[in-house]
Each structure stands twice: as structure tokens, then as C-alpha cells.
Design a protein around this motif. Structure first.
Motif, PDB file in Angstrom:
ATOM      1  N   ILE A 135      -5.738  -3.117   5.854  1.00 53.55           N
ATOM      2  CA  ILE A 135      -4.959  -4.395   5.273  1.00 53.55           C
ATOM      3  C   ILE A 135      -6.053  -6.008   5.616  1.00 53.55           C
ATOM      4  O   ILE A 135      -6.635  -6.704   5.711  1.00 53.55           O
ATOM      5  CB  ILE A 135      -3.685  -4.504   6.176  1.00 53.55           C
ATOM      6  CG1 ILE A 135      -2.251  -4.066   6.366  1.00 53.55           C
ATOM      7  CG2 ILE A 135      -3.338  -6.325   6.686  1.00 53.55           C
ATOM      8  CD1 ILE A 135      -1.370  -4.146   7.150  1.00 53.55           C
ATOM      9  N   ALA A 163      -2.002   6.433  12.229  1.00 57.57           N
ATOM     10  CA  ALA A 163      -1.059   5.108  11.603  1.00 57.57           C
ATOM     11  C   ALA A 163      -1.697   3.808  11.766  1.00 57.57           C
ATOM     12  O   ALA A 163      -2.126   2.873  11.030  1.00 57.57           O
ATOM     13  CB  ALA A 163       0.130   5.306  11.804  1.00 57.57           C
ATOM     14  N   ALA A 164      -1.995   3.712  13.192  1.00 55.84           N
ATOM     15  CA  ALA A 164      -2.777   2.085  12.915  1.00 55.84           C
ATOM     16  C   ALA A 164      -4.212   2.155  12.692  1.00 55.84           C
ATOM     17  O   ALA A 164      -4.136   1.558  12.168  1.00 55.84           O
ATOM     18  CB  ALA A 164      -3.025   2.318  14.918  1.00 55.84           C
ATOM     19  N   ILE A 218       1.252   4.889   1.203  1.00 55.98           N
ATOM     20  CA  ILE A 218       0.714   6.100   1.708  1.00 55.98           C
ATOM     21  C   ILE A 218       1.312   7.216   1.386  1.00 55.98           C
ATOM     22  O   ILE A 218       2.919   7.734   1.487  1.00 55.98           O
ATOM     23  CB  ILE A 218       1.333   5.818   3.281  1.00 55.98           C
ATOM     24  CG1 ILE A 218       0.212   4.683   3.785  1.00 55.98           C
ATOM     25  CG2 ILE A 218       0.388   6.663   4.525  1.00 55.98           C
ATOM     26  CD1 ILE A 218      -0.901   4.345   3.167  1.00 55.98           C
ATOM     27  N   LYS A 250       4.757   2.688  12.387  1.00 59.48           N
ATOM     28  CA  LYS A 250       3.683   1.651  12.987  1.00 59.48           C
ATOM     29  C   LYS A 250       3.091   1.234  11.645  1.00 59.48           C
ATOM     30  O   LYS A 250       2.401  -0.255  11.546  1.00 59.48           O
ATOM     31  CB  LYS A 250       2.158   2.132  13.261  1.00 59.48           C
ATOM     32  CG  LYS A 250       2.810   2.769  15.207  1.00 59.48           C
ATOM     33  CD  LYS A 250       3.276   1.940  15.604  1.00 59.48           C
ATOM     34  CE  LYS A 250       3.244   2.187  17.369  1.00 59.48           C
ATOM     35  NZ  LYS A 250       4.129   0.859  17.851  1.00 59.48           N
ATOM     36  N   LEU A 251       3.715   1.394  10.016  1.00 58.17           N
ATOM     37  CA  LEU A 251       3.501   0.872   9.056  1.00 58.17           C
ATOM     38  C   LEU A 251       4.537   0.454   8.420  1.00 58.17           C
ATOM     39  O   LEU A 251       5.667   1.030   7.718  1.00 58.17           O
ATOM     40  CB  LEU A 251       3.181   2.210   7.973  1.00 58.17           C
ATOM     41  CG  LEU A 251       2.040   3.382   8.106  1.00 58.17           C
ATOM     42  CD1 LEU A 251       2.412   4.504   7.617  1.00 58.17           C
ATOM     43  CD2 LEU A 251       0.882   2.802   8.823  1.00 58.17           C
ATOM     44  N   GLN A 263       4.663  -4.092   3.815  1.00 58.04           N
ATOM     45  CA  GLN A 263       3.756  -3.807   3.756  1.00 58.04           C
ATOM     46  C   GLN A 263       2.925  -2.064   3.210  1.00 58.04           C
ATOM     47  O   GLN A 263       1.516  -2.448   1.945  1.00 58.04           O
ATOM     48  CB  GLN A 263       2.166  -3.835   5.045  1.00 58.04           C
ATOM     49  CG  GLN A 263       2.796  -5.870   5.026  1.00 58.04           C
ATOM     50  CD  GLN A 263       1.916  -5.919   6.277  1.00 58.04           C
ATOM     51  OE1 GLN A 263       1.958  -5.136   7.343  1.00 58.04           O
ATOM     52  NE2 GLN A 263       0.811  -6.414   6.201  1.00 58.04           N
ATOM     53  N   PHE A 264       3.650  -0.877   3.478  1.00 54.82           N
ATOM     54  CA  PHE A 264       3.016  -0.306   3.120  1.00 54.82           C
ATOM     55  C   PHE A 264       4.986   0.981   2.327  1.00 54.82           C
ATOM     56  O   PHE A 264       5.881   0.231   3.003  1.00 54.82           O
ATOM     57  CB  PHE A 264       2.705   0.907   4.569  1.00 54.82           C
ATOM     58  CG  PHE A 264       2.175  -0.113   5.101  1.00 54.82           C
ATOM     59  CD1 PHE A 264       0.455   0.926   4.407  1.00 54.82           C
ATOM     60  CD2 PHE A 264       2.063  -0.739   6.124  1.00 54.82           C
ATOM     61  CE1 PHE A 264      -0.896   0.408   5.066  1.00 54.82           C
ATOM     62  CE2 PHE A 264       0.764  -0.667   7.004  1.00 54.82           C
ATOM     63  CZ  PHE A 264      -0.864  -0.617   6.084  1.00 54.82           C
ATOM     64  N   SER A 282      -3.574   1.556   8.864  1.00 57.26           N
ATOM     65  CA  SER A 282      -2.785   0.713   8.878  1.00 57.26           C
ATOM     66  C   SER A 282      -4.301  -1.049   9.007  1.00 57.26           C
ATOM     67  O   SER A 282      -4.174  -1.889   7.813  1.00 57.26           O
ATOM     68  CB  SER A 282      -2.381   0.045  10.235  1.00 57.26           C
ATOM     69  OG  SER A 282      -0.938  -1.002   9.527  1.00 57.26           O
ATOM     70  N   ASP A 283      -5.149  -0.207   9.763  1.00 57.04           N
ATOM     71  CA  ASP A 283      -5.968  -1.806   9.900  1.00 57.04           C
ATOM     72  C   ASP A 283      -6.426  -1.920   9.425  1.00 57.04           C
ATOM     73  O   ASP A 283      -7.606  -2.967   8.930  1.00 57.04           O
ATOM     74  CB  ASP A 283      -7.083  -1.628  11.679  1.00 57.04           C
ATOM     75  CG  ASP A 283      -7.782  -3.025  12.016  1.00 57.04           C
ATOM     76  OD1 ASP A 283      -7.233  -4.282  11.546  1.00 57.04           O
ATOM     77  OD2 ASP A 283      -7.714  -2.599  12.765  1.00 57.04           O
ATOM     78  N   TYR A 326       0.924  -1.317  -0.011  1.00 60.49           N
ATOM     79  CA  TYR A 326      -0.068   0.101  -0.066  1.00 60.49           C
ATOM     80  C   TYR A 326       0.823   1.558  -0.097  1.00 60.49           C
ATOM     81  O   TYR A 326       1.992   1.054   0.763  1.00 60.49           O
ATOM     82  CB  TYR A 326      -0.813  -0.301   0.789  1.00 60.49           C
ATOM     83  CG  TYR A 326      -1.625  -1.386   1.466  1.00 60.49           C
ATOM     84  CD1 TYR A 326      -3.117  -0.741   0.376  1.00 60.49           C
ATOM     85  CD2 TYR A 326      -1.553  -2.269   2.186  1.00 60.49           C
ATOM     86  CE1 TYR A 326      -3.883  -1.991   0.520  1.00 60.49           C
ATOM     87  CE2 TYR A 326      -3.213  -3.405   2.200  1.00 60.49           C
ATOM     88  CZ  TYR A 326      -4.063  -2.672   0.939  1.00 60.49           C
ATOM     89  OH  TYR A 326      -5.202  -4.418   1.487  1.00 60.49           O
TER      90      TYR A 326
END
Length: 386
Positions: free
Chosen positions: A296, A288-289, A4, A17-18, A22-23, A292-293, A2
Motif C-alpha cells: 500500500i 501480514a503487516a 495475496i 491485518k489485510l 484492499q486485499f 500490507s505496508d 491486492y
């Protein structure tokens, strides 16, 4: 992977936190999946088709075109409570500073520089800045959320009598309040008893000018008013009239405006409520959390335009659909899944005004055409298969 994009400097603690596997944080991307923003004005920012979510590292979302995002299936997050301690501490500081006339006193003391008679002038001049102690006085708190509750509890610890008004208080907020805080059913119950008044509610069309000529008329003579929530919550014209008449002794606010600056009895700070390193970190980590949640797992928490929906992942595929909150939407979704011989292991659906969010965990063979079939539903706004 992903992508950002950040529109402001975001604390490294938040970006950490990313996960890099994945980011990708790419501020030059023209097609980001998510945006992290603080105060940048996004009302004229193009919204690419790729954009799935915007996370605001702060509580207010006035800088984001929320209605446009909702229509395009873009989830908008904020971070309520992340800066609560920072704001509450500033309010407590303003309570003390306002009561003891510290701003005027400091400014006056600066005028003594260069005099040979400073000590004598101090003893003679300090009488004009005499102010009352907080202990034993009554504080009214309008809004008992994360910030208001902290302010109320701190005031109790300072020995104040604290009255609270919040018709929409949450269970969590109620549990966090000191038992010494007295609940008032209406503003008219509270305002006539207050020596100090502080407001901590979100800015909405229904809360605009909560403090106005009518509410100020209910207050004690010489009440001291604090506003560290939003400038629009107070009718400045009414406040200045009350200040001139003596109804209001002092106004402390975090939102300078032309009509307030230079007025005796008004002390404006430059929007310092969340201006602490700790608050910046807390907001960035929380934003960020959330982002992310959602990207994902499809889970939504603290969205201002979509309902909060969350469930643990199981095996199989997860289907996430933002759609109009109207009859027939769910049956249309499940009808397509039945036709494709997919078994629904878990399903949750929640609505928020005109929009709804449905999340389904399914087992079976998910074909490449399933997303297009679901997008063909009249009510569908955004479809994702994770």
C-alpha cells in the motif's frame, strides 16, 4: 485491490491485518501481488511477474530463493523477534532438563512399568541421573539478539553467571540486556569459563560451524551445549567427538539428524522452537503487516534482501524504485522527474549490497507513461507508482 496467496496455513489473526477492501486472499491465484509463507519450500515455485513481495512468518528464509527474488525486484520479508519468547522459553527448559538429566530419567522411569518393586527401584536407580543445579554456574550466550538476550536475562534470574558474546549487537539488544550480563570481546575469552553454552546467531556462510573442533577445545571439561538456532551452526562430527571424549557432557538441540539420533548424551527435539500458538500468531501478524505496508505505502521493514526504508505518506503520488546500487541511478531518476515537471516533496534512498531502493513523494501531473520511462533506466529493476 491486492491479491495475496498463502502457501501454508496462516493464523486468522494475521490475515485479519489485510483489510477486505484492499486485499483478497486467493490461494488459487496464478498472479498474486504478495505471498505469505511459513515453511513451504519455494525454490521450485514459479515467480509470476505480478509478484511484488514474499513475507515469511518466521525468522529463517532458507526456504525462499532470495537471490532470485532480489534479481526480479521481489522484496522478501521475515519476522525477527516474533517468536523470540517461544524459543527462549524452550532454551530455558532445556537448560533445566539437560542439567538434571530429565530426558534419560523419564525414559528410564518408563521401563519400570509393570514391576512390583517400583518404589524400591526408583530409590536405587535415581542416583544415575544426579545433575547439578544452575544457580552459581556460568552460561555463555553466543549471539545477543532478541532470543539470546531473553535467554541471558532469564539465566541471570535463575542465579547464573552469564557471559555474552556478540560483535554485532544492536543498540536495542544492548539496552534490553540485564546489567549483570558480562560482555566478552572474543569467544576465547568466554568459552573456557562456561559450564553451559548456548548459541543464538543466524545461519550464514560466515557462521556455519561456529561450534567446531577448535571452539570446543577451548571449553571446560563437561560443558553442556545447547543449539536452538540452526543445526548448521554446530559441526556435528566435532560435537560427537567431544561428547565421546568427555569434553561435552550433553548436547541439546532442536534439529534431529541421522548422526545425532540414538547417541547417549544427545537430546533432540523436533524443531519445536517456534511451535506455540502465541508464536504462530505473532509471526503471522507481523508478516501480514509488513506485506500490507509495502504493497500500500511502499515502506520496507525487516527485509532480508532490500534496505529498510520508510517515510510517512503526504499528498501526491509516491514513486518506488528498486534498482541496482550503482553510480548514476539517482540522477537518471531525478532527471526524468524534472523533465516531467514533477516536484519532489520527499525522497529517501538506501542501498544494501548490490541493490538499492529509492522512494519519492512527488506533486504535479503524473502521466501514464512515467512508469515506463523510469523502467527504461538501465539500473531499474522494479518500478511502482502508488
Amino acid at each position: 485491490m491486492y491479491t495475496i496467496k498463502t502457501l501454508n496455513a496462516i493464523s486468522p489473526a494475521g490475515l485479519s491485518k489485510l483489510p477486505a477492501n484492499q486485499f483478497e486472499v486467493n490461494n488459487d491465484s496464478g498472479a498474486p501481488d504478495g505471498i505469505l509463507v511459513r515453511s513451504a519450500d519455494m525454490h521450485d515455485t514459479p515467480m509470476p511477474d505480478s509478484l511484488l513481495a514474499i513475507a515469511r512468518a518466521g525468522a529463517g528464509t532458507n526456504n525462499i530463493p532470495v537471490d532470485t527474488c532480489t534479481a526480479e525486484g521481489i522484496v522478501v520479508f521475515n519476522t525477527p523477534g516474533a517468536n523470540a519468547n517461544a524459543v527462549a522459553e524452550l532454551v530455558v527448559g532445556a537448560l533445566v532438563a539437560g542439567s538434571r538429566n530429565m530426558v534419560d530419567a523419564v525414559n528410564w522411569a518408563q521401563t519400570l512399568k509393570g514391576r512390583d518393586t517400583i518404589a524400591k527401584d526408583v530409590e536405587k536407580g535415581k542416583k544415575q541421573f544426579v545433575g547439578p543445579e544452575l544457580r552459581g554456574k556460568t552460561l555463555g550466550v553466543v549471539g545477543l539478539g532478541a532470543i539470546g538476550a531473553r535467554v541471558a536475562n532469564a539465566a541471570v534470574a535463575l542465579g547464573m553467571e552469564v557471559l555474552g558474546y556478540d560483535p554485532y549487537i544492536s543498540i536495542d539488544a544492548a539496552w534490553s540486556l540485564s546489567r549483570s550480563v558480562q560482555h566478552c570481546v572474543t569467544l576465547s575469552d568466554m568459552l573456557p569459563r562456561c559450564d553451559y553454552l548456548t548459541i543464538h546467531v543466524p545461519y550464514l556462510p560466515t557462521t556455519r560451524h561456529t561450534i567446531n573442533a577448535q571452539t570446543l577445545a577451548m571449553c571446560k571439561e563437561g560443558v553442556r551445549v545447547l543449539n536452538f538456532a540452526r543445526g548448521e551452526l554446530v559441526d556435528n562430527a566435532a560435537l560427537l567427538n567431544a561428547l565421546n571424549s568427555g569434553k561435552v557432557a550433553q548436547y541439546f538441540c532442536d534439529f534431529p539428524s541421522e548422526e545425532l539420533l540414538g547417541v547417549k548424551g544427545v537430546a533432540c527435539t523436533p524443531h519445536l522452537g517456534a511451535s506455540t500458538p502465541e508464536s504462530e500468531i505473532n509471526c503471522a501478524v507481523m508478516a501480514a503487516a509488513e506485506l500490507s505496508d509495502y504493497l500500500i505505502n511502499g515502506n520496507i521493514a525487516h527485509s532480508v534482501n532490500l534496505p529498510d526504508v520508510s517515510q510517512p505518506r503526504i499528498h501526491g503520488k509516491r514513486i518506488c524504485i528498486i534498482h541496482k546500487n550503482e553510480p548514476g541511478a539517482i540522477s537518471a531518476i531525478t532527471g526524468i522527474l524534472t523533465k516531467e515537471r514533477l516536484n519532489i516533496e520527499n525522497m529517501v534512498n538506501k542501498g544494501k549490497k548490490d541493490v538499492a531502493y529509492t522512494m519519492l513523494d512527488v506533486t504535479g501531473e503524473v502521466t501514464d507513461t512515467l512508469a515506463d520511462e523510469l523502467r527504461g533506466i538501465d539500473a531499474a529493476i522494479r518500478v511502482r507508482i502508488l
